[in-house]
Design a protein around this motif. Sequence first.
Motif, PDB file in Angstrom:
ATOM      1  N   GLY A 128      47.127  20.221  38.923  1.00 38.82           N
ATOM      2  CA  GLY A 128      48.081  19.133  38.686  1.00 38.82           C
ATOM      3  C   GLY A 128      48.735  19.161  37.321  1.00 38.82           C
ATOM      4  N   SER A 129      48.117  19.838  36.362  1.00 37.61           N
ATOM      5  CA  SER A 129      48.632  19.794  34.992  1.00 37.61           C
ATOM      6  C   SER A 129      48.480  21.162  34.351  1.00 37.61           C
ATOM      7  CB  SER A 129      47.818  18.781  34.178  1.00 37.61           C
ATOM      8  OG  SER A 129      46.484  19.245  34.054  1.00 37.61           O
ATOM      9  N   VAL A 130      49.146  21.316  33.199  1.00 43.28           N
ATOM     10  CA  VAL A 130      49.068  22.584  32.474  1.00 43.28           C
ATOM     11  C   VAL A 130      47.605  22.886  32.134  1.00 43.28           C
ATOM     12  CG1 VAL A 130      49.665  23.685  30.273  1.00 43.28           C
ATOM     13  CG2 VAL A 130      51.405  22.418  31.564  1.00 43.28           C
ATOM     14  N   GLU A 131      46.909  21.869  31.614  1.00 39.49           N
ATOM     15  CA  GLU A 131      45.508  22.059  31.205  1.00 39.49           C
ATOM     16  C   GLU A 131      44.644  22.522  32.394  1.00 39.49           C
ATOM     17  OE1 GLU A 131      43.437  18.455  30.873  1.00 39.49           O
ATOM     18  OE2 GLU A 131      41.555  19.449  30.286  1.00 39.49           O
ATOM     19  N   SER A 132      44.817  21.845  33.536  1.00 44.50           N
ATOM     20  CA  SER A 132      43.944  22.191  34.665  1.00 44.50           C
ATOM     21  C   SER A 132      44.285  23.574  35.228  1.00 44.50           C
ATOM     22  CB  SER A 132      44.013  21.112  35.744  1.00 44.50           C
ATOM     23  OG  SER A 132      45.313  21.023  36.256  1.00 44.50           O
ATOM     24  N   ILE A 133      45.566  23.927  35.252  1.00 44.77           N
ATOM     25  CA  ILE A 133      45.931  25.250  35.792  1.00 44.77           C
ATOM     26  C   ILE A 133      45.371  26.347  34.880  1.00 44.77           C
ATOM     27  CG2 ILE A 133      47.862  26.810  36.293  1.00 44.77           C
ATOM     28  CD1 ILE A 133      49.295  24.721  37.647  1.00 44.77           C
ATOM     29  N   LEU A 134      45.331  26.071  33.588  1.00 44.41           N
ATOM     30  CA  LEU A 134      44.754  27.078  32.689  1.00 44.41           C
ATOM     31  C   LEU A 134      43.244  27.210  32.915  1.00 44.41           C
ATOM     32  CD1 LEU A 134      46.893  26.420  29.474  1.00 44.41           C
ATOM     33  CD2 LEU A 134      47.106  28.334  31.082  1.00 44.41           C
ATOM     34  N   ASN A 135      42.597  26.102  33.261  1.00 50.34           N
ATOM     35  CA  ASN A 135      41.176  26.166  33.625  1.00 50.34           C
ATOM     36  C   ASN A 135      40.990  27.043  34.866  1.00 50.34           C
ATOM     37  OD1 ASN A 135      40.570  24.408  31.605  1.00 50.34           O
ATOM     38  ND2 ASN A 135      40.100  22.662  32.918  1.00 50.34           N
ATOM     39  N   VAL A 136      41.896  26.870  35.831  1.00 50.13           N
ATOM     40  CA  VAL A 136      41.823  27.662  37.073  1.00 50.13           C
ATOM     41  C   VAL A 136      41.900  29.150  36.709  1.00 50.13           C
ATOM     42  CG1 VAL A 136      43.044  28.248  39.215  1.00 50.13           C
ATOM     43  CG2 VAL A 136      42.802  25.848  38.540  1.00 50.13           C
ATOM     44  N   LYS A 137      42.849  29.479  35.850  1.00 48.85           N
ATOM     45  CA  LYS A 137      43.020  30.888  35.445  1.00 48.85           C
ATOM     46  C   LYS A 137      41.705  31.433  34.860  1.00 48.85           C
ATOM     47  CE  LYS A 137      45.700  33.487  31.937  1.00 48.85           C
ATOM     48  NZ  LYS A 137      46.149  34.699  32.621  1.00 48.85           N
ATOM     49  N   ASN A 138      41.106  30.642  33.971  1.00 51.52           N
ATOM     50  CA  ASN A 138      39.846  31.065  33.344  1.00 51.52           C
ATOM     51  C   ASN A 138      38.740  31.287  34.354  1.00 51.52           C
ATOM     52  OD1 ASN A 138      39.863  31.474  30.651  1.00 51.52           O
ATOM     53  ND2 ASN A 138      39.866  29.273  30.164  1.00 51.52           N
ATOM     54  N   ILE A 139      38.609  30.311  35.256  1.00 55.22           N
ATOM     55  CA  ILE A 139      37.525  30.391  36.255  1.00 55.22           C
ATOM     56  C   ILE A 139      37.711  31.637  37.115  1.00 55.22           C
ATOM     57  CG2 ILE A 139      36.559  29.253  38.313  1.00 55.22           C
ATOM     58  CD1 ILE A 139      37.395  26.547  36.870  1.00 55.22           C
ATOM     59  N   VAL A 140      38.947  31.880  37.569  1.00 54.60           N
ATOM     60  CA  VAL A 140      39.194  33.013  38.470  1.00 54.60           C
ATOM     61  C   VAL A 140      39.021  34.335  37.712  1.00 54.60           C
ATOM     62  CG1 VAL A 140      40.914  34.177  39.899  1.00 54.60           C
ATOM     63  CG2 VAL A 140      40.720  31.691  39.975  1.00 54.60           C
ATOM     64  N   GLU A 141      39.544  34.392  36.508  1.00 52.89           N
ATOM     65  CA  GLU A 141      39.502  35.672  35.788  1.00 52.89           C
ATOM     66  C   GLU A 141      38.100  36.042  35.297  1.00 52.89           C
ATOM     67  OE1 GLU A 141      44.229  35.747  34.588  1.00 52.89           O
ATOM     68  OE2 GLU A 141      42.767  35.581  32.973  1.00 52.89           O
ATOM     69  N   THR A 142      37.185  35.079  35.287  1.00 53.28           N
ATOM     70  CA  THR A 142      35.818  35.445  34.894  1.00 53.28           C
ATOM     71  C   THR A 142      34.952  35.844  36.102  1.00 53.28           C
ATOM     72  OG1 THR A 142      35.363  33.089  34.805  1.00 53.28           O
ATOM     73  CG2 THR A 142      35.638  34.195  32.684  1.00 53.28           C
ATOM     74  N   CYS A 143      35.528  35.798  37.298  1.00 49.35           N
ATOM     75  CA  CYS A 143      34.760  36.249  38.484  1.00 49.35           C
ATOM     76  C   CYS A 143      34.695  37.772  38.425  1.00 49.35           C
ATOM     77  CB  CYS A 143      35.457  35.860  39.777  1.00 49.35           C
ATOM     78  SG  CYS A 143      35.393  34.116  40.133  1.00 49.35           S
ATOM     79  N   ASN A 144      33.496  38.330  38.602  1.00 52.24           N
ATOM     80  CA  ASN A 144      33.449  39.787  38.543  1.00 52.24           C
ATOM     81  C   ASN A 144      33.283  40.439  39.922  1.00 52.24           C
ATOM     82  OD1 ASN A 144      30.962  38.807  38.743  1.00 52.24           O
ATOM     83  ND2 ASN A 144      30.290  39.420  36.673  1.00 52.24           N
ATOM     84  N   GLU A 145      34.011  39.888  40.869  1.00 55.73           N
ATOM     85  CA  GLU A 145      34.041  40.465  42.224  1.00 55.73           C
ATOM     86  C   GLU A 145      35.362  40.035  42.860  1.00 55.73           C
ATOM     87  OE1 GLU A 145      31.261  38.427  44.982  1.00 55.73           O
ATOM     88  OE2 GLU A 145      30.951  37.071  43.300  1.00 55.73           O
ATOM     89  N   PRO A 146      35.780  40.688  43.955  1.00 54.10           N
ATOM     90  CA  PRO A 146      37.034  40.281  44.591  1.00 54.10           C
ATOM     91  C   PRO A 146      36.963  38.829  45.069  1.00 54.10           C
ATOM     92  CG  PRO A 146      36.277  42.380  45.454  1.00 54.10           C
ATOM     93  CD  PRO A 146      35.153  41.844  44.626  1.00 54.10           C
ATOM     94  N   VAL A 147      38.064  38.108  44.888  1.00 53.85           N
ATOM     95  CA  VAL A 147      38.078  36.709  45.317  1.00 53.85           C
ATOM     96  C   VAL A 147      39.375  36.366  46.040  1.00 53.85           C
ATOM     97  CG1 VAL A 147      36.519  35.704  43.582  1.00 53.85           C
ATOM     98  CG2 VAL A 147      38.928  35.963  43.020  1.00 53.85           C
ATOM     99  N   ALA A 148      39.243  35.506  47.050  1.00 53.42           N
ATOM    100  CA  ALA A 148      40.440  34.901  47.653  1.00 53.42           C
ATOM    101  C   ALA A 148      40.523  33.513  47.034  1.00 53.42           C
ATOM    102  CB  ALA A 148      40.289  34.809  49.158  1.00 53.42           C
ATOM    103  N   VAL A 149      41.685  33.182  46.492  1.00 51.99           N
ATOM    104  CA  VAL A 149      41.861  31.890  45.821  1.00 51.99           C
ATOM    105  C   VAL A 149      42.860  31.062  46.624  1.00 51.99           C
ATOM    106  CG1 VAL A 149      42.703  30.781  43.712  1.00 51.99           C
ATOM    107  CG2 VAL A 149      41.398  32.917  43.562  1.00 51.99           C
ATOM    108  N   VAL A 150      42.366  29.940  47.154  1.00 55.23           N
ATOM    109  CA  VAL A 150      43.232  29.074  47.958  1.00 55.23           C
ATOM    110  C   VAL A 150      43.649  27.883  47.100  1.00 55.23           C
ATOM    111  CG1 VAL A 150      43.317  27.616  50.033  1.00 55.23           C
ATOM    112  CG2 VAL A 150      42.032  29.776  50.070  1.00 55.23           C
ATOM    113  N   VAL A 151      44.947  27.591  47.066  1.00 53.58           N
ATOM    114  CA  VAL A 151      45.387  26.453  46.248  1.00 53.58           C
ATOM    115  C   VAL A 151      46.118  25.401  47.080  1.00 53.58           C
ATOM    116  CG1 VAL A 151      45.536  27.667  44.029  1.00 53.58           C
ATOM    117  CG2 VAL A 151      47.525  27.649  45.542  1.00 53.58           C
ATOM    118  N   SER A 152      45.945  24.163  46.627  1.00 54.17           N
ATOM    119  CA  SER A 152      46.694  23.035  47.202  1.00 54.17           C
ATOM    120  C   SER A 152      48.017  22.895  46.462  1.00 54.17           C
ATOM    121  CB  SER A 152      45.924  21.735  46.982  1.00 54.17           C
ATOM    122  OG  SER A 152      44.758  21.711  47.724  1.00 54.17           O
TER     123      SER A 152
END
Length: 438
Positions: free
Chosen positions: A12-36
Amino acid sequence: MKVLKFGGTSVGSVESILNVKNIVETCNEPVAVVVSALCGITDQLILTSQMAKAGDAKYIDSYNDMVERHHAIIEGVIKDGVQKAALLYAVDGLLSDLKSIYHGVYLIKDLSEKTLNAIVSYGERLSSNIVASLIDGAKLYDSLTFIKTEKKQCKNMLVSDLTNTLVVEAFKELTDGAVKVALVPGFISTDVSTGEVTNLGRGGSDYTASIIAAALGAKALEIWTDVDGFMTADPRVINSAYTIDTLSYVEAMELCNFGAKVVYPPTIYPVCIKNIPIYIKNTFRPDAQGTVIQEECTDEGRAIKGISSINDTSLITVSGLSMVGVIGVNQRIFSALAKGGISVFLVSQTSSENSTTLGVQDKDCNKAVEVLTREFEKEIKVGSMYPMLVQQGLAAVSIVGENMHNMPGIAGKLFGTLGRNGISVIAFAQGAKETNIS
Ligand code: ADP
Ligand code: ASP
Ligand code: MG
């Protein structure tokens, strides 16, 4: 591989989208990311459609507001450069199509279900483009090509087998490891026979994620939201609610079927049958433990795990002395309601069999009364059955926990507590599985 779903509040916001980026980029395996869609956008897409349909020229302000919100997010999260230009090109293309659709609705003052479905799909189509271009190495996928629905009793229902096959084909590069992050718009789908844009219902991005996790045999489904996990009650209603560490699939299903908005109810089934655990996590506090939902839950044997509630409900009582001992009355009640497309969430009948009470949502109440009155027209006319007794504007509350099974005293405590607080129970139901008292 894992499937991660980020709800509107997480994008919903710049801050939260940047959190999403961090969470996804720290995954060390392939991921499917579904967004609302961005937080609040689905509601605004609907509201703007209604304004356009009503001939209110201010629909354009509401549309412009959505354009600004998407542009502001892009400005806040993407650095200037080729990638930003490409993103703006894609997003502005979508926004311009959306504007044309609204203009059409405004001109002809008509908003069909088909048009509204097309309009609401823009929320996820826009947000997924933005998040895909923000996350390093992400590839954008198009859910319209692999999530398929069909019309059943006026509802768009998932066509599971075909969808599973299409998902497996579509995500080959992810399962092969060639793609590390597959970015997927949640919620949206297409009709299997007409190809029209449809959706999985409000809150449906959770379901998209679950369908993909099950089809690909993911290690886990993570639902990232704005609370620390599945809580003992709705935190907006009960401020002393706290996070539950573990829930069984059955408990989670009971709670979210009955108002716990944190997970969209159909989400549980696809992963449950594949025994894939669901983790509920907080995008704003990624280190918080969260909740795990799985087959076996290793809790301390607490009898009641959570309480959930729904407002705006009605009770309809079908009654009459001619019902006693007569076979087939309930069959007629439920067939008539099913033909009318009405869902019943609670049933209560005493052993004297002279009345059956049904819980439905307020919005379905009038139609339910109409179909039941028609079904029992003859009996009501001769007085062998009474006209439907209707009580509207009620709340339904349920307590849930698999350990309630065979534990004496739980119902006593529930009714004692309600009684001491001056609350009269109009009707209640408990199945013999004893996992829920409503
Ligand atoms: P998202 O945008 O991530 O899909 P939702 O609004 O659909 O988020 O769901 C999260 C919200 O669900 C929480 O903010 C909370 O207010 C509400 N909620 C209702 N019942 C519960 C519950 N039992 N546990 C946690 N959250 C709940
Ligand atoms: N955007 C859709 C909604 O608001 C789907 C979702 O968020 O899960 O209902
Ligand atoms: Mg949700």
